[in-house]
Motif scaffolding. Structure first.
Motif, PDB file in Angstrom:
ATOM      1  N   LEU A   1       0.817  -1.217   0.000  1.00  0.00           N
ATOM      2  CA  LEU A   1       0.000   0.000   0.000  1.00  0.00           C
ATOM      3  C   LEU A   1       0.848   1.264   0.000  1.00  0.00           C
ATOM      4  O   LEU A   1       0.603   2.188  -0.768  1.00  0.00           O
ATOM      5  N   SER A   2       1.858   1.307   0.861  1.00  0.00           N
ATOM      6  CA  SER A   2       2.625   2.549   0.981  1.00  0.00           C
ATOM      7  C   SER A   2       3.551   2.785  -0.202  1.00  0.00           C
ATOM      8  O   SER A   2       3.689   3.908  -0.659  1.00  0.00           O
ATOM      9  N   GLU A   3       4.174   1.754  -0.709  1.00  0.00           N
ATOM     10  CA  GLU A   3       5.143   1.953  -1.781  1.00  0.00           C
ATOM     11  C   GLU A   3       4.502   1.918  -3.165  1.00  0.00           C
ATOM     12  O   GLU A   3       4.812   2.751  -4.005  1.00  0.00           O
ATOM     13  N   PHE A   4       3.620   0.968  -3.400  1.00  0.00           N
ATOM     14  CA  PHE A   4       3.065   0.838  -4.753  1.00  0.00           C
ATOM     15  C   PHE A   4       1.916   1.807  -4.994  1.00  0.00           C
ATOM     16  O   PHE A   4       1.981   2.652  -5.861  1.00  0.00           O
ATOM     17  N   TYR A   5       0.858   1.684  -4.202  1.00  0.00           N
ATOM     18  CA  TYR A   5      -0.331   2.493  -4.473  1.00  0.00           C
ATOM     19  C   TYR A   5      -0.129   3.968  -4.155  1.00  0.00           C
ATOM     20  O   TYR A   5      -0.420   4.826  -4.979  1.00  0.00           O
ATOM     21  N   PHE A   6       0.335   4.278  -2.955  1.00  0.00           N
ATOM     22  CA  PHE A   6       0.458   5.675  -2.590  1.00  0.00           C
ATOM     23  C   PHE A   6       1.528   6.365  -3.425  1.00  0.00           C
ATOM     24  O   PHE A   6       1.370   7.509  -3.834  1.00  0.00           O
ATOM     25  N   GLY A   7       2.621   5.680  -3.715  1.00  0.00           N
ATOM     26  CA  GLY A   7       3.653   6.252  -4.570  1.00  0.00           C
ATOM     27  C   GLY A   7       3.192   6.422  -6.007  1.00  0.00           C
ATOM     28  O   GLY A   7       3.603   7.341  -6.702  1.00  0.00           O
ATOM     29  N   LEU A   8       2.312   5.550  -6.445  1.00  0.00           N
ATOM     30  CA  LEU A   8       1.817   5.598  -7.817  1.00  0.00           C
ATOM     31  C   LEU A   8       0.770   6.695  -8.004  1.00  0.00           C
ATOM     32  O   LEU A   8       0.777   7.406  -9.006  1.00  0.00           O
ATOM     33  N   TYR A   9      -0.117   6.845  -7.043  1.00  0.00           N
ATOM     34  CA  TYR A   9      -1.236   7.761  -7.209  1.00  0.00           C
ATOM     35  C   TYR A   9      -1.077   9.100  -6.496  1.00  0.00           C
ATOM     36  O   TYR A   9      -1.797  10.043  -6.789  1.00  0.00           O
ATOM     37  N   ILE A  10      -0.186   9.189  -5.551  1.00  0.00           N
ATOM     38  CA  ILE A  10      -0.033  10.431  -4.788  1.00  0.00           C
ATOM     39  C   ILE A  10       1.426  10.871  -4.867  1.00  0.00           C
ATOM     40  O   ILE A  10       2.318  10.164  -4.412  1.00  0.00           O
ATOM     41  N   SER A  11       1.669  12.045  -5.399  1.00  0.00           N
ATOM     42  CA  SER A  11       3.046  12.525  -5.470  1.00  0.00           C
ATOM     43  C   SER A  11       3.469  13.064  -4.107  1.00  0.00           C
ATOM     44  O   SER A  11       2.661  13.530  -3.319  1.00  0.00           O
ATOM     45  N   LYS A  12       4.750  12.989  -3.846  1.00  0.00           N
ATOM     46  CA  LYS A  12       5.265  13.409  -2.541  1.00  0.00           C
ATOM     47  C   LYS A  12       5.239  14.921  -2.363  1.00  0.00           C
ATOM     48  O   LYS A  12       5.211  15.428  -1.259  1.00  0.00           O
ATOM     49  N   GLU A  13       5.239  15.648  -3.453  1.00  0.00           N
ATOM     50  CA  GLU A  13       5.251  17.109  -3.380  1.00  0.00           C
ATOM     51  C   GLU A  13       3.859  17.723  -3.373  1.00  0.00           C
ATOM     52  O   GLU A  13       3.705  18.918  -3.205  1.00  0.00           O
ATOM     53  N   GLN A  14       2.848  16.914  -3.550  1.00  0.00           N
ATOM     54  CA  GLN A  14       1.484  17.423  -3.650  1.00  0.00           C
ATOM     55  C   GLN A  14       0.996  17.937  -2.298  1.00  0.00           C
ATOM     56  O   GLN A  14       1.194  17.304  -1.273  1.00  0.00           O
ATOM     57  N   ILE A  15       0.341  19.090  -2.313  1.00  0.00           N
ATOM     58  CA  ILE A  15      -0.216  19.691  -1.101  1.00  0.00           C
ATOM     59  C   ILE A  15      -1.735  19.496  -1.143  1.00  0.00           C
ATOM     60  O   ILE A  15      -2.380  19.790  -2.146  1.00  0.00           O
ATOM     61  N   PHE A  16      -2.288  18.999  -0.041  1.00  0.00           N
ATOM     62  CA  PHE A  16      -3.712  18.704   0.018  1.00  0.00           C
ATOM     63  C   PHE A  16      -4.423  19.706   0.915  1.00  0.00           C
ATOM     64  O   PHE A  16      -3.873  20.182   1.905  1.00  0.00           O
ATOM     65  N   GLU A  17      -5.671  19.986   0.568  1.00  0.00           N
ATOM     66  CA  GLU A  17      -6.486  20.835   1.429  1.00  0.00           C
ATOM     67  C   GLU A  17      -6.989  20.006   2.608  1.00  0.00           C
ATOM     68  O   GLU A  17      -7.146  18.795   2.499  1.00  0.00           O
ATOM     69  N   LYS A  18      -7.230  20.669   3.718  1.00  0.00           N
ATOM     70  CA  LYS A  18      -7.733  19.978   4.901  1.00  0.00           C
ATOM     71  C   LYS A  18      -9.193  19.614   4.696  1.00  0.00           C
ATOM     72  O   LYS A  18      -9.982  20.404   4.195  1.00  0.00           O
ATOM     73  N   LYS A  19      -9.525  18.387   5.091  1.00  0.00           N
ATOM     74  CA  LYS A  19     -10.900  17.920   5.004  1.00  0.00           C
ATOM     75  C   LYS A  19     -11.278  17.245   6.315  1.00  0.00           C
ATOM     76  O   LYS A  19     -10.424  16.849   7.091  1.00  0.00           O
ATOM     77  N   LYS A  20     -12.554  17.080   6.519  1.00  0.00           N
ATOM     78  CA  LYS A  20     -13.031  16.398   7.719  1.00  0.00           C
ATOM     79  C   LYS A  20     -12.748  14.903   7.600  1.00  0.00           C
ATOM     80  O   LYS A  20     -12.723  14.348   6.508  1.00  0.00           O
ATOM     81  N   ILE A  21     -12.541  14.261   8.753  1.00  0.00           N
ATOM     82  CA  ILE A  21     -12.159  12.849   8.754  1.00  0.00           C
ATOM     83  C   ILE A  21     -13.344  11.900   8.923  1.00  0.00           C
ATOM     84  O   ILE A  21     -13.161  10.693   8.942  1.00  0.00           O
ATOM     85  N   TRP A  22     -14.552  12.407   9.022  1.00  0.00           N
ATOM     86  CA  TRP A  22     -15.678  11.573   9.420  1.00  0.00           C
ATOM     87  C   TRP A  22     -16.010  10.484   8.415  1.00  0.00           C
ATOM     88  O   TRP A  22     -16.299   9.352   8.792  1.00  0.00           O
ATOM     89  N   LYS A  23     -16.000  10.776   7.131  1.00  0.00           N
ATOM     90  CA  LYS A  23     -16.332   9.760   6.132  1.00  0.00           C
ATOM     91  C   LYS A  23     -15.284   8.634   6.118  1.00  0.00           C
ATOM     92  O   LYS A  23     -15.659   7.457   6.194  1.00  0.00           O
ATOM     93  N   PRO A  24     -13.979   8.937   6.037  1.00  0.00           N
ATOM     94  CA  PRO A  24     -12.992   7.852   6.091  1.00  0.00           C
ATOM     95  C   PRO A  24     -13.020   7.087   7.418  1.00  0.00           C
ATOM     96  O   PRO A  24     -12.829   5.870   7.445  1.00  0.00           O
ATOM     97  N   LEU A  25     -13.290   7.793   8.511  1.00  0.00           N
ATOM     98  CA  LEU A  25     -13.363   7.140   9.809  1.00  0.00           C
ATOM     99  C   LEU A  25     -14.536   6.162   9.855  1.00  0.00           C
ATOM    100  O   LEU A  25     -14.399   5.037  10.335  1.00  0.00           O
ATOM    101  N   LEU A  26     -15.672   6.566   9.335  1.00  0.00           N
ATOM    102  CA  LEU A  26     -16.847   5.699   9.300  1.00  0.00           C
ATOM    103  C   LEU A  26     -16.587   4.462   8.436  1.00  0.00           C
ATOM    104  O   LEU A  26     -16.913   3.338   8.831  1.00  0.00           O
ATOM    105  N   ILE A  27     -15.964   4.650   7.281  1.00  0.00           N
ATOM    106  CA  ILE A  27     -15.634   3.516   6.411  1.00  0.00           C
ATOM    107  C   ILE A  27     -14.689   2.564   7.131  1.00  0.00           C
ATOM    108  O   ILE A  27     -14.868   1.343   7.101  1.00  0.00           O
ATOM    109  N   SER A  28     -13.700   3.113   7.788  1.00  0.00           N
ATOM    110  CA  SER A  28     -12.743   2.290   8.535  1.00  0.00           C
ATOM    111  C   SER A  28     -13.436   1.494   9.633  1.00  0.00           C
ATOM    112  O   SER A  28     -13.158   0.303   9.819  1.00  0.00           O
ATOM    113  N   LEU A  29     -14.324   2.128  10.367  1.00  0.00           N
ATOM    114  CA  LEU A  29     -15.043   1.432  11.432  1.00  0.00           C
ATOM    115  C   LEU A  29     -15.975   0.357  10.878  1.00  0.00           C
ATOM    116  O   LEU A  29     -16.099  -0.722  11.469  1.00  0.00           O
ATOM    117  N   LEU A  30     -16.613   0.637   9.751  1.00  0.00           N
ATOM    118  CA  LEU A  30     -17.503  -0.351   9.138  1.00  0.00           C
ATOM    119  C   LEU A  30     -16.734  -1.582   8.658  1.00  0.00           C
ATOM    120  O   LEU A  30     -17.282  -2.680   8.599  1.00  0.00           O
TER     121      LEU A  30
END
Length: 91
Positions: A45-74
């Motif tokens: 996950l960390s080397e293949f997928y995240f390295g492939l789809y997310i660049s290390k220099e990319q800056i992300f806007e802050k978002k709420k964590i509730w949707k990913p947290l709910l998916i993780s709990l489910l």
């Protein structure tokens, strides 16, 4: 980007379930194989997928964590509940 997110989610689910099957097949609660499977899954996950789809220099806007947290709990709660159930009933 949604297509890639679904790929990562499916891979995460598969890599989470595989150690349970290994432990079940070996009839052990914890084994070196499950630990090794988790480490390999994390590296995939960390080397293949995240390295492939997310660049290390990319800056992300802050978002709420509730949707990913709910998916993780489910995903996590049924897995933990089934592990406890099977451990108590020795299935």
């Amino acid at each position: 980007m949604e297509k890639e997110a679904k790929k990562i989610l499916k891979t995460s689910i598969i890599l989470t379930i595989i150690p349970f099957f290994i432990a079940w097949l070996m009839e052990k609660e914890v084994s070196t194989y499950t630990l090794l499977t988790n480490i390999i899954g994390g590296l995939v996950l960390s080397e293949f997928y995240f390295g492939l789809y997310i660049s290390k220099e990319q800056i992300f806007e802050k978002k709420k964590i509730w949707k990913p947290l709910l998916i993780s709990l489910l995903i996590t709660i049924p897995l933990i509940a089934s592990a406890i159930y099977f451990a108590e009933n020795n299935l």
